[in-house]
Enzyme design. Structure first.
Site, PDB file in Angstrom:
ATOM      1  N   HIS B  69       0.827  -1.203   0.000  1.00 17.70           N
ATOM      2  CA  HIS B  69       0.000   0.000   0.000  1.00 17.70           C
ATOM      3  C   HIS B  69       0.866   1.261   0.000  1.00 17.70           C
ATOM      4  O   HIS B  69       0.586   2.251  -0.687  1.00 17.70           O
ATOM      5  CB  HIS B  69      -0.928  -0.042   1.229  1.00 17.70           C
ATOM      6  N   GLU B  72       2.147   1.860  -3.368  1.00 20.86           N
ATOM      7  CA  GLU B  72       1.089   2.434  -4.208  1.00 20.86           C
ATOM      8  C   GLU B  72       1.053   3.962  -4.054  1.00 20.86           C
ATOM      9  O   GLU B  72       1.005   4.699  -5.039  1.00 20.86           O
ATOM     10  CB  GLU B  72      -0.259   1.813  -3.806  1.00 20.86           C
ATOM     11  N   HIS B  73       1.099   4.438  -2.808  1.00 22.27           N
ATOM     12  CA  HIS B  73       1.119   5.892  -2.588  1.00 22.27           C
ATOM     13  C   HIS B  73       2.314   6.538  -3.284  1.00 22.27           C
ATOM     14  O   HIS B  73       2.188   7.571  -3.931  1.00 22.27           O
ATOM     15  CB  HIS B  73       1.251   6.181  -1.077  1.00 22.27           C
TER      16      HIS B  73
END
Lengths: 428, 429
Positions: B69, B72-73
């Protein structure tokens, strides 16, 4: 590709809007009953959908209704109540697959029949709603009202509006008030519902691959409307005299502070500057390229979410964010500065183009979803806006930088609301 | 250029496919009368993939929780700043999401599709991690985690997973924890990126009014040519999960108005992929609806008694290495609901399932699927999900139509073992 709506008057205060399109694999039918939002009926209106879902004269309980819906290929029946400005709208929608994709040629009229059952033939005893159902649903509504605190983001926004519009109908909670419940009997509720049926303006929106004459004939065949004098739905007042900025802090056991800042825009949706404000609002806090996102999130890592939104009917702008409890002053300061930048015109043509493009894309995309189409036409009716999508887009394209600056110089800060932790308070 | 086409005549749908030289698979479903054009570029890598052998190495490593995650950022960051403004210039909407098994980057637009596509392909292939920008992101993600900490439905769900699973990473929050993300550094991010973002581990899917040939050319011209060829599979290591549950119950207090609960049944009949997996997912969801759905006597009676209020629902999640059925709702007495659920299962085992209920619920799922196909977002996100499970969104209807009563009956015999049941409850403070 643009849409066409065929609008026809069926009876006094009843309009049928057929939006024919071949793009979807389903049809949706919505009945909207429009009420004025007020203390007298807000809780009753919220209770009605819950009671109606329980049974009809031919489907005596919710289980039988659900079985019928399953037979209709899982057609979705949704009944709810919504606040649109100072109006409370009861919505009955049924959506199910189009006949071309399934083995059921009469699904459309079957769906209309279910709607008729649920709206016009609720199960009754002694000429009123079933006592048992009303009692149970009063209890469920009570839980729902209490359940507001479960969604903290939403709760902070609603509390801000309540504080801000304390003297106005707009502060009323769409699901009503626990104190009202004791006083609502099956008899009173049914009497009120009869008035809703007879005296509310009704909008019927049908979206899908259907022929408008067929739709009209089917509705006239299946429904019998009893009507009396139709109630007047006035437009909301939007401006307030002598605003004193309210600072409100409330507490809950939470992990993250929720900051919501409310402004009066003083620009009605009929005003030429409305579109300009829409564009400005997008520059300020519309998306990941907005001033708020860049300055609050990307530069300072203060928040994960921060955005501003416009409440059309009441001409309010709300800025909302989730932050650390002790970053309150800093966040507030940065947000206020960004609003001032808008007033001073510290944004460039690229920002304007980006904002316009973003709004235009979302307006254009609305026609890819049958629910959005239905809601769009309802809004157009409620706001007496005659423009079609292309005309709206044109008005957005025509917004100038001066318009945006003028629009932002009309806004007034009204309420700063902060939801914080009980523990954090003790430490201070 | 040779392109494969698969048609689903009953649905009036077609799927176009092309595999590029570097192993990237590109798919397309037309929607000529839609305004929205949508593309998603996704990798078969999610929060569950915490232990693996990095590309070009021999030994497995374990990475901090929440790194997929985090990555992803960070992919939105480029040397020249972040990529958002470039999409904004085009008036398009860009976003990304990470779930247990996939990370996906997407945009939707109504104009200039090919320029948007070029941006998407380029930015996903262009990681730019520095100590500074990695540290900056920690504050933002910390706020994201805290936002979820204030979400009681999220909490009650993850507590249920924590109760059911002993080792499997599905029990950990997708975003990780405030502590675990502090351990993330740029070196580990690059290691994850280089292992999982190889084109052969990715898929690109488009839906809308799009010229597929033209789109393919854009992809080919902008795909990174320097990427080393890679054949074979990424070595993911899945911890061995016992067939027993971790805990029978997890209780927590939060500021909610009424208690919330999730009842979870751990499924141990695992190891399926492809069409077989999809069939099992659908069969189990029909079964759950037949047992606990809105049209059952069971639901009707617990609702009538006031044991539950409005929100009540079931869902089966099945994957190759984990699976569970969850019953979720709100009740003043969650433990009483649990008892009723147990009694009901025992009862149904004795009395057998209702065939008429099977037909109705199967028909309902067919209708739901048809309605879901109205949404380009649904099509794109589910295309990705089914693709990485080795099946296809276009197989859904055929698989569903072929499920028969006996499939459901058989599934019922092997599911809902009362020894593999956990409950998670959130009480008001």
């Amino acid at each position: 590709m643009s849409l066409e709506r065929i609008r026809e008057k069926l009876m006094e205060g009843i309009y049928l809007n057929v939006i024919k399109t071949k793009k979807f694999k389903s049809n949706s039918i919505s009945f909207y009953f429009i009420r004025n939002l007020n203390e007298k009926e807000v809780t009753k209106n919220a209770l009605i959908p819950l009671v109606l879902k329980r049974g009809t004269s031919s489907y005596e309980n919710a289980m039988d209704i659900e079985k019928k819906l399953e037979e209709l290929y899982g057609s979705n029946l949704s009944i709810n109540v919504n606040k649109k400005g100072e109006k409370q709208v009861l919505r009955f929608t049924i959506e199910g697959p189009h006949k071309d994709f399934i083995n059921m040629k009469n699904i459309f009229t079957e769906q209309l029949k279910i709607l008729r059952e649920v709206i016009y033939n609720p199960i009754l005893e002694n000429g009123v709603f079933l006592d048992k159902y009303v009692k149970q649903e009063k209890n469920n509504l009570k839980k729902k009202i209490k359940g507001r605190i479960n969604n903290k983001k939403q709760y902070a926004v609603e509390r801000c509006i309540e504080k801000m519009c304390k003297e106005e109908k707009y502060s009323l909670y769409k699901y009503g008030y626990i104190e009202d419940l004791d006083n609502i009997s099956s008899k009173k509720l049914y009497k009120h519902y009869k008035t809703v049926l007879k005296r509310s303006p009704i909008e019927i929106n049908v979206v899908g691959n259907v022929d408008s004459t067929f739709v009209k004939n089917s509705i006239e065949e299946i429904f019998t409307f009893e009507r009396e004098e139709i109630i007047n739905i006035p437009r909301e007042e939007i401006s307030r005299e002598n605003i004193k900025v309210k600072n409100v802090k409330e507490e809950l056991d939470i992990n993250q502070g929720k900051l919501t800042i409310g402004y009066r825009t003083n620009i009605p949706y009929e005003d030429k500057l409305y579109e300009a404000f829409l564009v400005g609002n997008n520059i300020l806090g519309g998306g990941p390229d907005s001033k708020l996102f860049i300055n609050v999130r990307e530069k300072e890592s203060l928040a994960y979410y921060v955005f501003s939104k416009l409440l059309k009917y009441k001409s309010l702008m709300l800025i909302t964010s989730g932050i650390e409890f002790h970053k309150y002053e800093k966040s507030l300061d940065i947000i206020k500065k960004q609003v001032n930048q808008m007033k001073k015109g510290n944004f460039n043509n690229d920002n304007i183009t980006q904002a316009k493009n973003a709004i235009i894309t979302s307006v254009k995309s609305l026609i890819d979803d049958n629910y959005s189409i239905s809601e769009f036409y309802l809004t157009q009716t409620l706001t007496k806006d005659k423009r079609n999508i292309d005309e709206i887009i044109k008005d957005i394209e025509n917004v100038s930088k001066d318009d945006i600056i003028n629009a932002f110089n009309k806004i007034e800060l009204d309420t700063i609301y902060f939801l914080k932790n009980k523990e954090a308070n003790k430490e201070e | 250029m040779s392109i494969d086409v698969r048609e689903q005549k009953k649905l009036k749908e077609a799927l176009y496919f092309k595999e590029l030289d570097n192993g990237l698979k590109v798919y397309f479903i037309p929607r000529e009368d839609y305004t929205k054009q949508y593309a998603v570029f996704a990798t078969n890598y999610g929060s569950n993939d915490n232990k693996f052998i990095p590309l070009g190495e021999e030994e497995p490593i374990t990475v901090p929780k929440g790194i997929a995650h985090f990555l992803e950022h960070k992919l939105f960051e480029e040397k020249e700043g972040n990529i958002f403004s470039k999409f904004s210039d085009l008036g398009s909407y860009v976003n990304a999401y990470t779930n247990f098994n996939q990370t996906a980057y997407l945009f939707s637009c109504s104009d200039k599709f090919y320029e948007n596509l070029k941006l998407l392909v380029k930015f996903v292939q262009n990681p730019y991690f520095t100590d500074e920008n990695v540290n900056k992101e920690k504050g933002i993600i910390e706020q994201e985690i805290k936002m979820y900490d204030d979400n009681p439905n999220w909490k009650v769900f993850f507590n249920c997973l924590k109760a059911m699973y002993v080792n499997h990473p599905v029990k950990t929050d997708i975003a990780g924890t405030v502590d675990s993300i502090k351990k993330i550094d740029k070196e580990t991010l690059y290691k994850c990126y280089n292992t999982f973002y190889h084109p052969s581990n990715m898929v690109l899917f488009m839906v809308g009014n799009i010229n597929f040939d033209k789109a393919l050319n854009v992809v080919k011209e902008n795909i990174d040519r320097d990427i080393k060829e890679f054949h074979g599979e990424v070595k993911k290591i899945t911890e061995k999960e016992p067939t027993t549950i971790n805990k029978k119950i997890i209780e927590e207090k939060l500021s909610v108005s009424n208690p919330l609960f999730n009842i979870g049944f751990k499924d141990i009949d695992l190891g399926y992929t492809g069409d077989e997996l999809l069939k099992r997912q659908l069969t189990t969801n029909i079964l759950l609806d037949m047992l606990f759905g809105d049209s059952t006597k069971f639901y009707q009676s617990i609702y009538d008694e006031g044991l539950i209020s409005g929100d009540f629902g079931t869902q089966y999640i099945g994957h190759e290495s984990y699976g569970h059925s969850i019953i979720a709702g709100e009740s003043d007495e969650p433990k009483k609901v649990l008892k009723r659920v147990k009694d009901h299962i025992i009862n149904q085992r004795e009395n057998g399932l209702n065939k008429e209920a099977f037909n109705r619920n199967k028909r309902k799922l067919i209708g739901y699927y048809l309605m879901d196909l109205n949404s380009v977002e649904f099509i794109a996100n589910n295309f990705i999900k089914y693709h990485f499970n080795n099946t296809s969104i276009l197989s859904y209807l055929d698989i569903l139509e072929n499920i028969n009563y006996n499939d459901v009956k058989e599934r019922f015999e092997n599911l809902f073992d009362l020894d593999r049941l956990s409950i998670s409850i959130i009480y008001p403070i």
